[in-house]
Design a protein around this motif. Structure first.
Motif, PDB file in Angstrom:
ATOM      1  N   TRP A  92      31.556   0.464  10.000  1.00 23.59           N
ATOM      2  CA  TRP A  92      31.432   1.879   9.375  1.00 23.59           C
ATOM      3  C   TRP A  92      29.795   2.125   9.680  1.00 23.59           C
ATOM      4  O   TRP A  92      30.219   3.592  10.116  1.00 23.59           O
ATOM      5  CB  TRP A  92      31.296   1.570   7.764  1.00 23.59           C
ATOM      6  N   SER A  93      28.994   2.410  11.037  1.00 29.03           N
ATOM      7  CA  SER A  93      27.464   3.092  10.751  1.00 29.03           C
ATOM      8  C   SER A  93      28.781   3.618  12.486  1.00 29.03           C
ATOM      9  O   SER A  93      27.964   4.631  12.496  1.00 29.03           O
ATOM     10  CB  SER A  93      26.981   2.314  11.100  1.00 29.03           C
ATOM     11  N   LEU A  94      29.139   2.970  13.047  1.00 31.09           N
ATOM     12  CA  LEU A  94      29.754   3.578  14.121  1.00 31.09           C
ATOM     13  C   LEU A  94      30.769   4.502  13.309  1.00 31.09           C
ATOM     14  O   LEU A  94      30.699   5.940  14.383  1.00 31.09           O
ATOM     15  CB  LEU A  94      29.848   2.812  14.994  1.00 31.09           C
ATOM     16  N   PHE A  95      32.041   4.437  13.070  1.00 33.30           N
ATOM     17  CA  PHE A  95      32.164   6.199  12.504  1.00 33.30           C
ATOM     18  C   PHE A  95      31.792   6.505  11.858  1.00 33.30           C
ATOM     19  O   PHE A  95      32.305   7.841  12.402  1.00 33.30           O
ATOM     20  CB  PHE A  95      33.149   4.924  11.329  1.00 33.30           C
ATOM     21  N   HIS A  96      30.356   6.330  11.131  1.00 31.87           N
ATOM     22  CA  HIS A  96      29.913   7.346  10.218  1.00 31.87           C
ATOM     23  C   HIS A  96      29.554   8.479  11.356  1.00 31.87           C
ATOM     24  O   HIS A  96      29.511   9.988  12.496  1.00 31.87           O
ATOM     25  CB  HIS A  96      28.970   6.843   9.846  1.00 31.87           C
ATOM     26  N   TRP A 115      40.376  -2.467  13.135  1.00 30.84           N
ATOM     27  CA  TRP A 115      41.022  -1.787  12.067  1.00 30.84           C
ATOM     28  C   TRP A 115      39.755  -0.016  12.099  1.00 30.84           C
ATOM     29  O   TRP A 115      40.404   0.548  12.175  1.00 30.84           O
ATOM     30  CB  TRP A 115      40.129  -2.188  10.722  1.00 30.84           C
ATOM     31  N   LEU A 116      38.330  -0.327  13.002  1.00 35.15           N
ATOM     32  CA  LEU A 116      37.695   0.282  12.860  1.00 35.15           C
ATOM     33  C   LEU A 116      38.625   1.454  14.410  1.00 35.15           C
ATOM     34  O   LEU A 116      38.509   2.705  14.520  1.00 35.15           O
ATOM     35  CB  LEU A 116      36.388   0.731  13.812  1.00 35.15           C
ATOM     36  N   GLN A 117      39.268   0.978  15.270  1.00 32.72           N
ATOM     37  CA  GLN A 117      40.342   1.515  16.324  1.00 32.72           C
ATOM     38  C   GLN A 117      41.813   2.060  15.728  1.00 32.72           C
ATOM     39  O   GLN A 117      41.380   3.679  15.707  1.00 32.72           O
ATOM     40  CB  GLN A 117      40.730   0.398  17.412  1.00 32.72           C
ATOM     41  N   LEU A 118      41.613   1.969  14.465  1.00 32.68           N
ATOM     42  CA  LEU A 118      43.046   2.569  13.742  1.00 32.68           C
ATOM     43  C   LEU A 118      42.037   4.071  13.248  1.00 32.68           C
ATOM     44  O   LEU A 118      42.650   4.861  13.126  1.00 32.68           O
ATOM     45  CB  LEU A 118      43.374   1.338  13.017  1.00 32.68           C
ATOM     46  N   LYS A 119      41.927   3.491  12.148  1.00 33.99           N
ATOM     47  CA  LYS A 119      41.050   4.258  11.684  1.00 33.99           C
ATOM     48  C   LYS A 119      40.411   5.321  12.769  1.00 33.99           C
ATOM     49  O   LYS A 119      39.737   6.743  12.095  1.00 33.99           O
ATOM     50  CB  LYS A 119      39.817   3.758  10.718  1.00 33.99           C
ATOM     51  N   THR A 120      39.555   5.113  13.946  1.00 33.39           N
ATOM     52  CA  THR A 120      38.238   6.417  14.415  1.00 33.39           C
ATOM     53  C   THR A 120      40.411   6.893  14.909  1.00 33.39           C
ATOM     54  O   THR A 120      40.039   8.857  15.109  1.00 33.39           O
ATOM     55  CB  THR A 120      38.210   5.610  15.437  1.00 33.39           C
ATOM     56  N   ALA A 121      41.418   6.600  15.649  1.00 33.36           N
ATOM     57  CA  ALA A 121      42.198   6.803  16.553  1.00 33.36           C
ATOM     58  C   ALA A 121      42.811   8.044  15.472  1.00 33.36           C
ATOM     59  O   ALA A 121      44.035   9.215  15.738  1.00 33.36           O
ATOM     60  CB  ALA A 121      43.720   5.519  16.500  1.00 33.36           C
ATOM     61  N   ALA A 122      42.700   7.511  13.665  1.00 37.54           N
ATOM     62  CA  ALA A 122      43.872   9.348  12.912  1.00 37.54           C
ATOM     63  C   ALA A 122      42.242  10.280  12.326  1.00 37.54           C
ATOM     64  O   ALA A 122      42.931  11.109  11.542  1.00 37.54           O
ATOM     65  CB  ALA A 122      43.699   7.854  11.711  1.00 37.54           C
ATOM     66  N   GLY A 123      40.973   9.793  13.100  1.00 33.31           N
ATOM     67  CA  GLY A 123      40.190  10.642  13.179  1.00 33.31           C
ATOM     68  C   GLY A 123      39.669  12.384  13.632  1.00 33.31           C
ATOM     69  O   GLY A 123      41.414  12.558  14.147  1.00 33.31           O
ATOM     70  N   THR A 124      39.379  12.435  13.313  1.00 31.09           N
ATOM     71  CA  THR A 124      38.696  14.381  14.427  1.00 31.09           C
ATOM     72  C   THR A 124      37.936  14.332  15.253  1.00 31.09           C
ATOM     73  O   THR A 124      38.575  15.477  16.144  1.00 31.09           O
ATOM     74  CB  THR A 124      38.752  14.998  13.363  1.00 31.09           C
ATOM     75  N   ASN A 125      37.374  13.507  16.649  1.00 30.49           N
ATOM     76  CA  ASN A 125      36.453  13.652  16.861  1.00 30.49           C
ATOM     77  C   ASN A 125      37.372  13.451  18.001  1.00 30.49           C
ATOM     78  O   ASN A 125      37.974  12.095  18.692  1.00 30.49           O
ATOM     79  CB  ASN A 125      35.484  11.889  17.370  1.00 30.49           C
ATOM     80  N   ILE A 141      47.261   1.797  17.692  1.00 35.68           N
ATOM     81  CA  ILE A 141      46.128   2.157  17.728  1.00 35.68           C
ATOM     82  C   ILE A 141      46.052   2.878  19.244  1.00 35.68           C
ATOM     83  O   ILE A 141      46.114   4.548  18.597  1.00 35.68           O
ATOM     84  CB  ILE A 141      45.319   1.406  17.961  1.00 35.68           C
ATOM     85  N   ARG A 142      47.034   2.910  19.867  1.00 31.13           N
ATOM     86  CA  ARG A 142      47.729   4.164  21.229  1.00 31.13           C
ATOM     87  C   ARG A 142      48.404   5.262  20.340  1.00 31.13           C
ATOM     88  O   ARG A 142      47.990   6.760  20.547  1.00 31.13           O
ATOM     89  CB  ARG A 142      47.666   3.642  22.673  1.00 31.13           C
ATOM     90  N   ASN A 143      49.440   4.978  19.712  1.00 32.73           N
ATOM     91  CA  ASN A 143      49.900   6.271  19.522  1.00 32.73           C
ATOM     92  C   ASN A 143      50.160   6.761  18.254  1.00 32.73           C
ATOM     93  O   ASN A 143      49.768   7.650  18.247  1.00 32.73           O
ATOM     94  CB  ASN A 143      51.465   4.925  19.048  1.00 32.73           C
ATOM     95  N   THR A 144      48.907   6.089  17.300  1.00 31.35           N
ATOM     96  CA  THR A 144      47.648   6.620  16.825  1.00 31.35           C
ATOM     97  C   THR A 144      47.644   7.793  17.098  1.00 31.35           C
ATOM     98  O   THR A 144      47.476   8.962  16.377  1.00 31.35           O
ATOM     99  CB  THR A 144      47.320   5.933  15.446  1.00 31.35           C
ATOM    100  N   ALA A 145      46.316   7.606  17.687  1.00 35.81           N
ATOM    101  CA  ALA A 145      45.625   8.493  18.963  1.00 35.81           C
ATOM    102  C   ALA A 145      46.634   9.217  19.437  1.00 35.81           C
ATOM    103  O   ALA A 145      46.531  10.733  19.220  1.00 35.81           O
ATOM    104  CB  ALA A 145      44.916   7.784  19.733  1.00 35.81           C
ATOM    105  N   ARG A 146      47.954   9.143  19.865  1.00 33.45           N
ATOM    106  CA  ARG A 146      48.245  10.131  20.723  1.00 33.45           C
ATOM    107  C   ARG A 146      49.429  11.116  19.186  1.00 33.45           C
ATOM    108  O   ARG A 146      49.131  11.653  20.057  1.00 33.45           O
ATOM    109  CB  ARG A 146      49.129   9.884  21.162  1.00 33.45           C
TER     110      ARG A 146
END
Length: 154
Positions: A92-96, A115-125, A141-146
């Protein structure tokens, strides 16, 4: 129902639901004590699951704001002897950091859980999403990010 009553109930499903209710309504000054008490339950898997849900709910509400860092440090101390819970707090701190575009290390993201990779892949950074589109741990994860990169580019 107080925590002692919950702890004495023989049905772990009843205890789980009662813990979730108590954790959802706990006052900030009492949070560490309640988390610590829940983690004394004889069914450690259930107790950690209840605390994990609580940590996820609280972190999801707090991570964008200034109260997050102190809360995360406090909760890490409360869960220090529970590796899975402390790992989730680290993530969570890394996601933060990633979400707020604070300093973070790509290797930390690549070593993190699905869990974190998928959450981050759907993010805005964009930097993090591009990294995961290339070398995320799973195809999902790769597809979600793409997909995220496609939508951000529109």
């Amino acid at each position: 129902m107080n925590v002692d009553d919950i702890l004495s109930n023989p049905d772990e499903h009843v205890r789980f639901a009662a813990y979730l209710d108590k954790l959802e309504h706990v006052a900030d000054p009492d949070e560490v004590d309640l988390v610590s008490r829940v983690l004394t339950d004889r069914d450690q898997t259930m107790a950690q699951s209840a605390v994990l849900r609580h940590l996820d709910r609280r972190a999801a509400n707090l991570y964008p704001g200034p109260a997050y860092d102190e809360w995360a440090q406090t909760m890490t101390q409360a869960t220090i002897d529970r590796p899975f819970l402390t790992q989730r707090l680290r993530e969570w701190s890394l996601f933060h950091a990633i979400t707020l575009e604070l300093p973070w290390q790509p290797d930390d993201l690549l070593a993190s859980s699905n869990w974190l990779q998928l959450k981050t892949a759907a993010g805005t950074n964009t930097v993090a999403v591009e990294l995961l589109a290339e070398v995320g741990r799973t195809k999902r994860i790769r597809n979600t990010a793409r997909i995220g990169l496609t939508h951000h580019g529109e």
